[in-house]
Design an enzyme around this catalytic site. Structure first.
Site, mmCIF file in Angstrom:
data_model
loop_
_atom_site.group_PDB
_atom_site.id
_atom_site.type_symbol
_atom_site.label_atom_id
_atom_site.label_comp_id
_atom_site.label_asym_id
_atom_site.label_seq_id
_atom_site.Cartn_x
_atom_site.Cartn_y
_atom_site.Cartn_z
ATOM 1 N N GLU A 145 -0.585 5.269 4.160
ATOM 2 C CA GLU A 145 0.484 6.037 3.512
ATOM 3 C C GLU A 145 1.870 5.689 4.060
ATOM 4 O O GLU A 145 2.562 6.537 4.643
ATOM 5 C CB GLU A 145 0.230 7.539 3.664
ATOM 6 C CG GLU A 145 -0.945 8.033 2.875
ATOM 7 C CD GLU A 145 -1.014 9.559 2.806
ATOM 8 O OE1 GLU A 145 -0.358 10.233 3.623
ATOM 9 O OE2 GLU A 145 -1.714 10.069 1.933
ATOM 10 N N GLU A 301 -8.186 9.118 -0.676
ATOM 11 C CA GLU A 301 -8.409 10.400 -0.005
ATOM 12 C C GLU A 301 -8.431 11.463 -1.091
ATOM 13 O O GLU A 301 -7.489 11.564 -1.878
ATOM 14 C CB GLU A 301 -7.274 10.711 0.981
ATOM 15 C CG GLU A 301 -7.213 9.747 2.134
ATOM 16 C CD GLU A 301 -6.079 10.062 3.114
ATOM 17 O OE1 GLU A 301 -5.513 11.173 3.058
ATOM 18 O OE2 GLU A 301 -5.755 9.169 3.910
#
Ligand code: GAL
Length: 673
Positions: A145, A301
């Protein structure tokens, strides 16, 4: 993707041997075929500079493989170890006042630090070469991320790199001065060495062109940082796929960043929307927004319990909600789903970010639900791989310049993404197949295309838009479009600039509406009259263009507010105000009555139900999702084919329990008839 991926984020470094030993069996029984590992394990992989130890991961990969579970490994650069920042403090990035970030959480190193980049390349190479011969490592995630918590960088490394970036963009300092309009407030530079990143320590508003180039620079830096890792990984083993999990600010995922990857991944946490009634539209929008960047994606995720960090703690998903959210992701283009996380960690900043398993490792309802999902995916997902989500209504989104240019000078107006969200929700809730589409990707698979106030219109998009309209598409453009150039300066011609010819419109006068209650500016169109908000434009129209709506108050009385230009088989509409929740219901009806907007596919679907489809050359797969906490039965308007999941009752109605999902398969022809 060759195979459908279903798995979890696994952190063997958090668990003792006794727990780890039981994991492969638990994971196999949850029907996982893959796990993701390693993204925060640098301090364990390399305990001090040059002292490498991958043994925990070698053993874990092997014991998972014995149960048929493959591994995606990650470059661990999102969590640089303490020995690194201690020995080389120059690797730290700095905040908007130039103060270095410190060790203690994650993402504190600068993508512009040559020292950090050397270490990033080094650890990536060590890992890549080590795992290259291992058939159980099937692919990689770069870092984790990028730009999640902190996307800016004002460190010394960033200052130096910013100047290099600007030198590659501008041939001379004079060119930069012109592009940035530095004659305003005496901002001129005499040479590149004088230029700094736009820190947040200026007494008044700073230059929007400077800011946009700085955001471009952040994107450039993170793209190069990632590229160095990708090149090393591809060289070590060309069969690996490489991905990254987004999506965050100051990254142009529609550009080079994703060109370097095999596919983009997305981390999906719908429970950040606290209102359950808004959550389905929120999730659908995020997924559609992700797909606009680079097509089908993987959910790296996926919310698998209540998430908690710092001062918040999400609601716990009710029974069935995790499965329902995962199928929703698939419906919107996910070709793989990983839960986050496998087991709630007992320590650290996310000790209440709850996983599929609780801290005590006892399988409970979330685990059994995930296992059911895994079973269903095993049977159905291979059919869906690579099929595309069908979209009737497209909304412009995912354009870096438009999203970023808005930030430094918003005038208090919502950003294009926020307006895209309003448009998306309106069509989503009214039974349309709606999606987000970057202007470069526009084609006639879409029937109607909305542009939510794109201040920058790339001249290369004009022929694409024109062709779309000539071949029968409807193009609906919101106010303020085309008003700025690529430097974030205002254009020299009348608005809407590059769109003037295509729309047949010239903006005569514009203004904000800061208090529409006090000075209401309704628009009248057909049988409707609706209030407007935020903004007005009065239009003058060229000969081939007609007014299909006009202002109905004050000095604007009677002046054109909405225009229509027929072109080829299609139509161009320009709206002289902002798309908002009050205007959209009536505007949609009006546009439908004029054949500018198509009818929704499922106008009578219950509000709590979503119907979304994916299609390939031969089949259409229709997902019917009950987002509500009540059972539901209803008769869809069209035949949906045979059920792959869920069922119809004797009256041919679809029956769904709370949070339940049905999937139907039909030949493409059935739909067309
Ligand atoms: C993501 C991140 C994970 C974890 C998760 C829950 O942003 O990639 O590492 O932090 O959120 O907060």
């Amino acid at each position: 993707m060759k195979n459908y991926l279903f798995g979890t984020s696994y952190y063997p470094e958090h668990w003792n041997e006794a727990v780890r030993e039981g994991d492969p069996k638990l994971f196999a029984e949850a029907n996982y075929n893959v796990v993701r590992m390693g993204e925060f394990a640098w301090s364990l992989l390399e305990t001090e500079e040059g002292k490498l130890d991958f043994s925990l991961f070698d053993q874990t990969i092997e014991s998972l493989a014995a149960k048929g579970i493959k591994t995606i490994f990650c470059t661990p650069t999102a969590a640089p170890p303490r020995w690194l920042s201690f020995k080389y403090p120059e690797i730290l990035r700095a905040d908007e006042r130039g103060i270095p970030l410190e060790h203690g959480s994650r993402q504190h190193a600068s993508h512009f630090s040559e020292t950090f980049r050397q270490h990033s390349r080094r650890i990536t190479r060590e890992l890549a070469e080590h795992f290259a011969p291992n058939p159980n490592v099937i692919g990689w995630q770069t870092d984790n991320e990028f730009h999640c918590h902190f996307s800016e960088d004002h460190s010394q490394s960033a200052q130096h790199a910013f100047r290099e970036f600007l030198k590659s963009r501008y041939d001379s300092i004079e060119e930069l001065n012109t592009a940035w309009g530095t004659s305003f407030w005496s901002l001129d530079y005499q040479n590149f060495d004088q230029v700094e990143t736009p820190k947040n320590n200026r007494p008044a508003a700073s230059n929007p062109a400077h800011a946009l180039d700085y955001y471009r620079f952040l994107n450039w830096g993170v793209t190069l940082f990632q590229r160095e890792q990708v090149e090393i990984l591809r060289k070590a083993n060309p069969n690996w796929f490489v991905t990254h999990n987004g999506v965050f600010e100051h990254i142009d995922y529609h550009g080079d960043f994703c060109q370097d990857l095999d596919f983009l991944s997305y981390d999906s946490y719908p429970f950040f929307e606290h209102d359950p009634s808004k959550r389905p539209a929120f999730a659908a929008f995020s997924l559609d927004w992700t797909r606009a960047y680079a097509g089908n994606f993987v959910i790296m995720e996926h919310q698998s319990g209540p998430g908690g960090q710092g001062n918040y703690f999400h609601d716990n998903p009710e029974p069935g909600e995790i499965r329902k959210m995962a199928w929703t992701s698939v419906a919107h283009g996910a070709d793989g789903v990983f839960l986050f996380r496998e087991r709630s960690c007992r320590f650290g900043a996310e000790e209440f970010w709850c996983g599929v398993l609780d801290h005590d490792n006892i399988p409970r309802r979330r685990y059994y639900e995930v296992s059911q999902l895994g079973n269903e995916l095993k049977a159905i997902a291979p059919k869906l791989l690579g099929s595309e989500v069908s979209v009737q209504i497209g909304i412009a989104g995912g354009d870096f310049v438009n999203d970023e240019a808005h930030l430094p000078l918003s005038l208090g107006l919502p950003k294009p993404k926020s307006v895209a969200r309003i448009l998306h929700r309106h069509f989503y809730e009214n039974g349309y197949e709606v999606g987000i589409v970057h202007p470069q990707d526009l084609d006639n698979r879409i029937q109607t295309y909305f542009i939510p106030h794109y201040t920058y219109i790339d001249p290369e998009w004009i022929p694409i838009m024109e062709q779309f309209v000539r071949q029968g598409g409807s193009l609906i453009i919101g106010a303020r479009s085309g008003t700025k150039d690529q430097n974030n300066n205002v254009i020299a011609t009348s608005f809407p600039g590059a769109l003037s010819e295509l729309t047949g419109v010239s903006v005569e006068e514009y203004g904000a509406q800061n208090n529409p209650q006090a000075r209401a500016l309704p628009i009248r169109f057909g049988i409707f009259e609706t209030p407007t908000s935020l903004w007005y434009e009065s239009l003058s129209l060229s000969a081939n263009t007609t007014a299909i709506g006009s202002w109905n108050a004050r000095h604007l009385e009677g002046s054109p507010a909405i225009s229509l230009r027929p072109l080829g088989k299609g139509k161009v509409v320009y709206l002289g105000t902002y798309f908002d929740e009050k205007l959209l219901p009536q505007l949609s009806l009006y546009l439908q009555s004029m054949d500018i907007l198509c009818e929704p596919g499922f106008p009578k679907k219950p509000r709590q139900v979503e119907i979304t489809s994916r299609q390939d050359d031969a089949h259409r797969y229709t997902f019917v999702i009950n987002h509500g906490d009540r059972p539901i039965q209803f008769q869809p308007e069209h035949g949906l084919g045979t059920a792959l999941l869920g069922y119809k009752n004797e009256q041919n109605e679809i029956e769904l329990e709370p949070y339940d999902v049905a999937i139907f398969q039909s030949p493409q022809k059935l739909q067309e008839s």
